[in-house]
Design an enzyme around this catalytic site. Structure first.
Site, PDB file in Angstrom:
ATOM      1  CB  CYS A 187      20.078  42.598  46.493  1.00  0.00           C
ATOM      2  SG  CYS A 187      20.258  41.114  47.507  1.00  0.00           S
ATOM      3  CG  ASP A 194      17.563  43.178  42.379  1.00  0.00           C
ATOM      4  OD1 ASP A 194      18.575  42.580  41.966  1.00  0.00           O
ATOM      5  OD2 ASP A 194      17.152  43.100  43.549  1.00  0.00           O
TER       6      ASP A 194
END
Length: 279
Positions: A187, A194
């Site tokens: 992120c 992620d």
């Protein structure tokens, strides 16, 4: 893109926030697509002509007019040409604000969601609320294509490097769908991981699979939003592989009841929103 850009400083992401349970559309926050597209040199004209940020929202609840809780799962498509993308934590907080508010029916909630997201994104948005009964019939899908992950290679560096794609094609003209489950980025604001599966569908000179895998793995410590990573992959492949036709589609794992699945293409329409094994 400057990660300290002022437009990112006001985001709730990464900050302690109050959870509001009565409807409040002002909780939605936008991130200008221009921030990343300036860096890629595509703010004025994008190299893709089809695309959307496809969201699945699993945690939606409100009260009917008799005070009985209702639940649904939402499919959301935010057009790639919208001025803004939607910041994910703000979307979660916004959805939570429906929890103790009364609405007439599912259709009213769907209409409100669409109106609010259109205003925030400043572009076209489609919203469909699904009953749990209907959604339970959706099978776990797989992205079509040959998986490139089982290569016997050694990786020593995990810093993002687009130059890993240099001289990545041969002269054989092909149409291929290649898939990797090893996409991982972080992120932009919180550095949280992620995790994603990416499908690359192209027509052009054949892409070297080892170079492609090394390139995708180089995102492992890279900080960008999901949507930005997919656009970066698309632009890097167009630069180094120069395919005639290209689609890049990534499906990311869920966080905070939301998964984000960006799709960009210069030749084929947006796919159906079908969840994968990790979703």
């Amino acid at each position: 893109m400057q990660y300290h850009d002022q437009s990112l400083q006001t985001l709730k992401l990464g900050k302690k926030t109050e959870y509001i349970s009565t409807y409040d559309r002002t909780l939605l926050q936008a991130v200008p697509r221009k921030l990343n597209r300036d860096d890629l040199g595509i703010s004025t004209k994008q190299p893709f002509s089809f695309g959307a940020d496809i969201w699945t929202a699993y945690e939606i609840s409100w009260l009917n007019l008799k005070g009985v809780p209702q639940v649904a799962i939402a499919d959301v498509e935010i057009d790639y040409q919208s001025e803004n993308l939607i910041e994910s934590k703000s979307f979660k907080l916004y959805l939570n604000s429906f929890n103790q508010s009364q609405f007439e029916n599912l259709q009213q909630v769907e209409q409100i969601l669409q109106q609010d997201l259109i205003k925030c994104a400043k572009g076209q948005v489609k919203v469909r609320l699904n009953s749990l009964q209907n959604y339970a019939q959706q099978p776990i899908a797989t992205l079509q294509g040959e998986c490139i992950d089982e290569q016997d290679i050694e990786i020593l560096c995990y810093e993002f490097d687009p130059n890993l794609l240099e001289n990545c094609t041969n002269k054989q003209w092909v149409e291929e769908k290649l898939v990797s489950h090893l996409l991982k980025s972080n992120c932009l604001i919180t550095n949280q991981p992620d995790w994603g599966t990416v499908q690359i569908h192209y027509i052009g000179n054949q892409i070297n699979r080892e170079k492609l895998l090394r390139y995708l793995i180089s995102f492992r410590q890279h900080n960008e939003f999901h949507e930005q990573c997919v656009e970066r992959i698309f632009c890097d492949l167009m630069k180094f592989a120069q395919p005639e036709k290209l689609s890049v589609y990534a499906r990311y794992t869920r966080r905070g009841g939301l998964d984000i699945n960006p799709f960009r293409s210069n030749f084929e329409p947006i796919p159906l929103n079908q969840r994968l094994a990790r979703q």
